[in-house]
Design a protein around this motif. Structure first.
Motif, PDB file in Angstrom:
ATOM      1  N   SER A  16       5.518  -1.745   9.321  1.00  0.00           N
ATOM      2  CA  SER A  16       4.615  -1.539  10.454  1.00  0.00           C
ATOM      3  C   SER A  16       3.282  -0.934  10.046  1.00  0.00           C
ATOM      4  O   SER A  16       2.362  -0.856  10.863  1.00  0.00           O
ATOM      5  CB  SER A  16       5.276  -0.624  11.490  1.00  0.00           C
ATOM      6  OG  SER A  16       6.470  -1.192  11.961  1.00  0.00           O
ATOM      7  N   LEU A  17       3.190  -0.479   8.811  1.00  0.00           N
ATOM      8  CA  LEU A  17       1.969   0.173   8.343  1.00  0.00           C
ATOM      9  C   LEU A  17       0.988  -0.838   7.773  1.00  0.00           C
ATOM     10  O   LEU A  17       1.373  -1.921   7.333  1.00  0.00           O
ATOM     11  CB  LEU A  17       2.320   1.208   7.272  1.00  0.00           C
ATOM     12  CG  LEU A  17       3.290   2.306   7.687  1.00  0.00           C
ATOM     13  CD1 LEU A  17       3.562   3.227   6.502  1.00  0.00           C
ATOM     14  CD2 LEU A  17       2.779   3.088   8.872  1.00  0.00           C
ATOM     15  N   LYS A  18      -0.281  -0.468   7.793  1.00  0.00           N
ATOM     16  CA  LYS A  18      -1.320  -1.318   7.225  1.00  0.00           C
ATOM     17  C   LYS A  18      -1.105  -1.444   5.710  1.00  0.00           C
ATOM     18  O   LYS A  18      -0.569  -0.523   5.081  1.00  0.00           O
ATOM     19  CB  LYS A  18      -2.707  -0.728   7.473  1.00  0.00           C
ATOM     20  CG  LYS A  18      -3.144  -0.786   8.905  1.00  0.00           C
ATOM     21  CD  LYS A  18      -4.559  -0.238   9.044  1.00  0.00           C
ATOM     22  CE  LYS A  18      -5.051  -0.350  10.462  1.00  0.00           C
ATOM     23  NZ  LYS A  18      -6.439   0.110  10.584  1.00  0.00           N
ATOM     24  N   PRO A  19      -1.557  -2.551   5.153  1.00  0.00           N
ATOM     25  CA  PRO A  19      -1.457  -2.698   3.693  1.00  0.00           C
ATOM     26  C   PRO A  19      -2.193  -1.557   2.983  1.00  0.00           C
ATOM     27  O   PRO A  19      -3.274  -1.156   3.386  1.00  0.00           O
ATOM     28  CB  PRO A  19      -2.145  -4.034   3.416  1.00  0.00           C
ATOM     29  CG  PRO A  19      -2.064  -4.780   4.707  1.00  0.00           C
ATOM     30  CD  PRO A  19      -2.123  -3.737   5.789  1.00  0.00           C
ATOM     31  N   GLY A  20      -1.573  -1.016   1.963  1.00  0.00           N
ATOM     32  CA  GLY A  20      -2.178   0.076   1.205  1.00  0.00           C
ATOM     33  C   GLY A  20      -1.854   1.453   1.747  1.00  0.00           C
ATOM     34  O   GLY A  20      -2.203   2.460   1.137  1.00  0.00           O
ATOM     35  N   ILE A  21      -1.199   1.508   2.889  1.00  0.00           N
ATOM     36  CA  ILE A  21      -0.801   2.788   3.487  1.00  0.00           C
ATOM     37  C   ILE A  21       0.707   2.913   3.347  1.00  0.00           C
ATOM     38  O   ILE A  21       1.445   1.965   3.592  1.00  0.00           O
ATOM     39  CB  ILE A  21      -1.200   2.857   4.982  1.00  0.00           C
ATOM     40  CG1 ILE A  21      -2.710   2.707   5.150  1.00  0.00           C
ATOM     41  CG2 ILE A  21      -0.705   4.148   5.616  1.00  0.00           C
ATOM     42  CD1 ILE A  21      -3.527   3.823   4.552  1.00  0.00           C
ATOM     43  N   ASN A  22       1.163   4.107   2.973  1.00  0.00           N
ATOM     44  CA  ASN A  22       2.600   4.342   2.897  1.00  0.00           C
ATOM     45  C   ASN A  22       2.907   5.725   3.461  1.00  0.00           C
ATOM     46  O   ASN A  22       2.003   6.500   3.764  1.00  0.00           O
ATOM     47  CB  ASN A  22       3.103   4.186   1.456  1.00  0.00           C
ATOM     48  CG  ASN A  22       2.408   5.131   0.500  1.00  0.00           C
ATOM     49  OD1 ASN A  22       2.242   6.314   0.788  1.00  0.00           O
ATOM     50  ND2 ASN A  22       1.992   4.615  -0.645  1.00  0.00           N
ATOM     51  N   PHE A  23       4.178   6.023   3.600  1.00  0.00           N
ATOM     52  CA  PHE A  23       4.560   7.295   4.210  1.00  0.00           C
ATOM     53  C   PHE A  23       4.238   8.488   3.317  1.00  0.00           C
ATOM     54  O   PHE A  23       4.041   9.590   3.817  1.00  0.00           O
ATOM     55  CB  PHE A  23       6.032   7.279   4.622  1.00  0.00           C
ATOM     56  CG  PHE A  23       6.276   6.470   5.851  1.00  0.00           C
ATOM     57  CD1 PHE A  23       5.779   6.883   7.077  1.00  0.00           C
ATOM     58  CD2 PHE A  23       6.975   5.279   5.804  1.00  0.00           C
ATOM     59  CE1 PHE A  23       5.968   6.134   8.213  1.00  0.00           C
ATOM     60  CE2 PHE A  23       7.177   4.514   6.939  1.00  0.00           C
ATOM     61  CZ  PHE A  23       6.666   4.951   8.152  1.00  0.00           C
ATOM     62  N   GLU A  24       4.147   8.282   2.040  1.00  0.00           N
ATOM     63  CA  GLU A  24       3.755   9.376   1.154  1.00  0.00           C
ATOM     64  C   GLU A  24       2.329   9.829   1.478  1.00  0.00           C
ATOM     65  O   GLU A  24       2.045  11.031   1.582  1.00  0.00           O
ATOM     66  CB  GLU A  24       3.854   8.916  -0.299  1.00  0.00           C
ATOM     67  CG  GLU A  24       3.680  10.021  -1.309  1.00  0.00           C
ATOM     68  CD  GLU A  24       3.923   9.525  -2.721  1.00  0.00           C
ATOM     69  OE1 GLU A  24       3.025   9.721  -3.553  1.00  0.00           O
ATOM     70  OE2 GLU A  24       5.000   8.951  -2.960  1.00  0.00           O
TER      71      GLU A  24
END
Length: 61
Positions: A16-24
């Motif tokens: 569900s997150l944008k490319p290049g974005i992660n939970f870290e």
């Protein structure tokens, strides 16, 4: 559970997150301040906003 915690708990939440974005990355921002500090900042911003709105309506009304 906060909305952010709920999002993280969903299966395939990373999708569900944008490319290049992660939970870290998001965790670094989410946990910089406490929930209470965030609530205090929100209340102060609301007070400023409503004072501004009230001042404008008094001058134009």
């Amino acid at each position: 559970m906060t909305p952010y915690d709920k999002l993280k708990s969903l299966p395939c939440a990373q999708d569900s997150l944008k490319p290049g974005i992660n939970f870290e990355i998001l965790d670094k921002h989410a946990y910089q301040i406490s929930d209470n500090q965030a609530a205090d900042r929100l209340q102060k911003a609301r007070q400023i906003l409503f004072k501004t709105i009230h001042g404008r309506t008094m001058k134009t009304g």
